[in-house]
Design a protein around this motif. Structure first.
Motif, PDB file in Angstrom:
ATOM      1  N   UNK A 183      -8.643  12.351  -7.088  1.00  0.00           N
ATOM      2  CA  UNK A 183      -7.534  12.528  -8.016  1.00  0.00           C
ATOM      3  C   UNK A 183      -6.694  13.756  -7.677  1.00  0.00           C
ATOM      4  N   UNK A 184      -7.335  14.789  -7.136  1.00  0.00           N
ATOM      5  CA  UNK A 184      -6.628  16.028  -6.850  1.00  0.00           C
ATOM      6  C   UNK A 184      -6.165  16.148  -5.395  1.00  0.00           C
ATOM      7  N   UNK A 185      -7.005  15.707  -4.468  1.00  0.00           N
ATOM      8  CA  UNK A 185      -6.774  15.997  -3.056  1.00  0.00           C
ATOM      9  C   UNK A 185      -6.221  14.813  -2.256  1.00  0.00           C
ATOM     10  N   UNK A 186      -6.312  13.597  -2.792  1.00  0.00           N
ATOM     11  CA  UNK A 186      -5.909  12.427  -2.012  1.00  0.00           C
ATOM     12  C   UNK A 186      -4.855  11.593  -2.735  1.00  0.00           C
ATOM     13  N   UNK A 187      -5.100  11.200  -3.965  1.00  0.00           N
ATOM     14  CA  UNK A 187      -4.196  10.306  -4.692  1.00  0.00           C
ATOM     15  C   UNK A 187      -2.754  10.824  -4.733  1.00  0.00           C
ATOM     16  N   UNK A 188      -2.502  12.096  -5.018  1.00  0.00           N
ATOM     17  CA  UNK A 188      -1.110  12.557  -5.120  1.00  0.00           C
ATOM     18  C   UNK A 188      -0.476  12.974  -3.797  1.00  0.00           C
ATOM     19  N   UNK A 189      -1.214  12.907  -2.679  1.00  0.00           N
ATOM     20  CA  UNK A 189      -0.733  13.429  -1.405  1.00  0.00           C
ATOM     21  C   UNK A 189      -0.557  12.291  -0.402  1.00  0.00           C
ATOM     22  N   UNK A 190       0.687  11.932  -0.070  1.00  0.00           N
ATOM     23  CA  UNK A 190       0.918  10.794   0.844  1.00  0.00           C
ATOM     24  C   UNK A 190       0.184  10.903   2.175  1.00  0.00           C
ATOM     25  N   UNK A 191       0.154  12.088   2.772  1.00  0.00           N
ATOM     26  CA  UNK A 191      -0.510  12.236   4.069  1.00  0.00           C
ATOM     27  C   UNK A 191      -2.002  11.974   3.960  1.00  0.00           C
ATOM     28  N   UNK A 192      -2.615  12.429   2.864  1.00  0.00           N
ATOM     29  CA  UNK A 192      -4.047  12.202   2.654  1.00  0.00           C
ATOM     30  C   UNK A 192      -4.324  10.733   2.367  1.00  0.00           C
ATOM     31  N   UNK A 193      -3.451  10.085   1.594  1.00  0.00           N
ATOM     32  CA  UNK A 193      -3.649   8.667   1.284  1.00  0.00           C
ATOM     33  C   UNK A 193      -3.571   7.817   2.545  1.00  0.00           C
ATOM     34  N   UNK A 194      -2.739   8.217   3.500  1.00  0.00           N
ATOM     35  CA  UNK A 194      -2.633   7.452   4.745  1.00  0.00           C
ATOM     36  C   UNK A 194      -3.929   7.480   5.533  1.00  0.00           C
ATOM     37  N   UNK A 195      -4.755   8.513   5.323  1.00  0.00           N
ATOM     38  CA  UNK A 195      -6.036   8.597   6.026  1.00  0.00           C
ATOM     39  C   UNK A 195      -7.124   7.786   5.328  1.00  0.00           C
ATOM     40  N   UNK A 196      -6.912   7.401   4.073  1.00  0.00           N
ATOM     41  CA  UNK A 196      -7.960   6.741   3.294  1.00  0.00           C
ATOM     42  C   UNK A 196      -8.108   5.284   3.719  1.00  0.00           C
ATOM     43  N   UNK A 197      -9.239   4.962   4.331  1.00  0.00           N
ATOM     44  CA  UNK A 197      -9.554   3.581   4.653  1.00  0.00           C
ATOM     45  C   UNK A 197      -9.993   2.865   3.379  1.00  0.00           C
ATOM     46  N   UNK A 198     -10.942   3.474   2.659  1.00  0.00           N
ATOM     47  CA  UNK A 198     -11.379   2.968   1.357  1.00  0.00           C
ATOM     48  C   UNK A 198     -12.294   4.004   0.734  1.00  0.00           C
ATOM     49  N   UNK A 199     -12.588   3.807  -0.546  1.00  0.00           N
ATOM     50  CA  UNK A 199     -13.524   4.666  -1.263  1.00  0.00           C
ATOM     51  C   UNK A 199     -14.583   3.792  -1.911  1.00  0.00           C
ATOM     52  N   UNK A 200     -15.854   4.095  -1.638  1.00  0.00           N
ATOM     53  CA  UNK A 200     -16.982   3.374  -2.227  1.00  0.00           C
ATOM     54  C   UNK A 200     -17.582   4.312  -3.274  1.00  0.00           C
ATOM     55  N   UNK A 201     -17.246   4.086  -4.543  1.00  0.00           N
ATOM     56  CA  UNK A 201     -17.627   4.999  -5.627  1.00  0.00           C
ATOM     57  C   UNK A 201     -18.539   4.263  -6.608  1.00  0.00           C
ATOM     58  N   UNK A 202     -19.840   4.406  -6.416  1.00  0.00           N
ATOM     59  CA  UNK A 202     -20.815   3.609  -7.156  1.00  0.00           C
ATOM     60  C   UNK A 202     -21.463   4.421  -8.276  1.00  0.00           C
ATOM     61  N   UNK A 203     -21.831   3.721  -9.361  1.00  0.00           N
ATOM     62  CA  UNK A 203     -22.602   4.325 -10.440  1.00  0.00           C
ATOM     63  C   UNK A 203     -21.960   5.538 -11.066  1.00  0.00           C
ATOM     64  N   UNK A 204     -20.632   5.514 -11.248  1.00  0.00           N
ATOM     65  CA  UNK A 204     -19.952   6.690 -11.779  1.00  0.00           C
ATOM     66  C   UNK A 204     -18.759   6.401 -12.659  1.00  0.00           C
ATOM     67  N   UNK A 205     -18.649   5.171 -13.207  1.00  0.00           N
ATOM     68  CA  UNK A 205     -17.660   4.858 -14.242  1.00  0.00           C
ATOM     69  C   UNK A 205     -16.227   5.209 -13.856  1.00  0.00           C
ATOM     70  N   UNK A 206     -15.772   4.720 -12.712  1.00  0.00           N
ATOM     71  CA  UNK A 206     -14.374   4.886 -12.320  1.00  0.00           C
ATOM     72  C   UNK A 206     -13.493   4.183 -13.355  1.00  0.00           C
TER      73      UNK A 206
END
Length: 381
Positions: A183-206
């Motif tokens: 939420x802080x380091x990737x979602x609001x930053x276009x350059x960081x989002x371009x690096x994101x292949x995917x996020x596997x976020x288990x057992x944490x109520x996204x």
């Protein structure tokens, strides 16, 4: 309405809610040097094991050996944050690497090394002892745990990333930390989002908006709904029966210590890795054959999950077509509901579901999905 992805609450996560979730950072704190649990080149790296695998049945009968092909020169990295495992005395762990962290890295992250280089930082997490005394866990302790991971992420980008794509992986407390990080380091930053292949976020109520694939935690990162989609998130908590009310997972409730004060219009995300577009699908469970950190608290709990574990000569066992799964909204909880998994134990009580098996019960499907997403990411670049 206040959404996590826009205006952050200073009390994002309380500890007891879901295996010691992590709050938003408050004032800036001095960076502490990163201790790497897993990183390419480490002399002893639990995230780079042998991938030899034996197929087993639901009853634990040993079958054929499976050939797992490992990418000799992976083009993408995985950044993994482990769940609550520390048995250290006190409420907050140090960054000392103990058997619990080495075992959980093997269990949850080692298999992804088939497709990526795995980086996993140590962090000052809330310990198992801290779960029993949530009222004594301070905001500073929670903020320090997040800051350790944030600083490791920034160090990784600065020193190691070199423009590579990244898969983010976490479970339980690790997912709570990563919800904040994304939420802080990737979602609001276009350059960081371009690096994101995917996020596997288990057992944490996204969290997402009701009947939507975005909103809540993230303003731009959407739920994965196909194997060709990249820059998206897979999230679920597993139950082998209808979740009771209340339950620890599947409900955006302050009883879980999750999210903003105003949860109106939000729900917990569930994506089925075996049927991202919806419906049910057979899942492939993968577990290491080695026992989990013998002699530790979390090791004893893991041994009681109920998954059959015969003695085999390979590093992993795999159960194909034994379990199936579908996202379910029964009794108001949005969870991944398992079929054929009656033998799996709910721990410590039914409100947790089969939380300890979240990362492994469909690990085969998740690794396959990541492989497809990496291929898609490479083609898109």
């Amino acid at each position: 309405m206040q959404l996590i992805g826009r205006r952050r609450s200073t009390a994002l996560i309380t500890v007891l809610g879901a295996l010691a979730g992590v709050a938003s950072t408050s004032p800036a704190q001095a960076a502490v040097p990163t201790t790497w649990l897993c990183k390419p080149g480490l002399a002893s790296n639990p995230c780079a094991p042998s991938l030899t695998t034996t197929r087993i049945t639901a009853a634990g009968v040993v079958g054929s050996r499976i050939s797992v092909k490992k990418d000799p020169k992976p083009k993408v990295d995985c950044f993994y944050v482990y769940p609550t495992v520390s048995g250290q005395p006190g409420l907050q762990a140090s960054k000392r690497i103990d058997p619990e962290q080495r075992s959980i890295a093997l269990y949850q992250a080692g298999r992804y090394s088939q497709h990526c280089r795995v980086y996993a930082p140590m962090y000052r997490q809330i310990t198992l002892a801290g779960l029993l005394k949530p009222e004594e866990v301070t905001e500073t302790m929670r903020a320090q745990g997040y800051a350790d991971v944030r600083d490791a992420w920034r160090e990784y980008l600065r020193k190691d990333n070199k423009g590579r794509g990244v898969v983010i992986i976490g479970h339980s407390q690790g997912t709570f930390v990563l919800r904040e990080l994304l939420a802080r380091e990737i979602d609001p930053k276009p350059a960081a989002r371009k690096r994101l292949v995917s996020a596997i976020l288990l057992g944490g109520n996204v969290l997402v908006k009701e009947n939507a694939d975005v909103g809540g935690d993230f303003d731009r990162i959407r739920a994965c709904r196909s194997s060709t989609q990249i820059g998206c998130v897979v999230a679920f908590s597993t139950f082998n029966d209808t979740p009771p009310n209340p339950s620890r997972f599947g409900r955006p409730s302050r009883a879980l210590g999750v999210g903003p004060t105003d949860l109106t219009g939000l729900e917990v995300l569930c994506t089925n890795p075996a049927a991202l577009g919806g419906g049910a699908g057979r899942i492939t469970a993968v577990f290491p054959s080695a026992p989990f950190a013998p002699g530790t608290i979390i090791g004893a709990l893991t041994k009681q999950t109920g998954f059959p574990m015969p003695k085999v000569a390979t590093a992993f066992v795999q159960a194909d077509d034994v379990f199936s799964a579908r996202c379910s909204r029964a009794n108001g909880a949005n969870v991944l509901l398992l079929s054929g998994a009656e033998q799996l134990k709910v721990q410590p009580d039914p409100s947790w579901g089969v939380h300890l098996a979240d990362a492994n019960i469909a690990l085969g499907d998740l690794v396959t999905l990541v492989g497809k997403q990496i291929a898609r990411y490479g083609a898109a670049r």
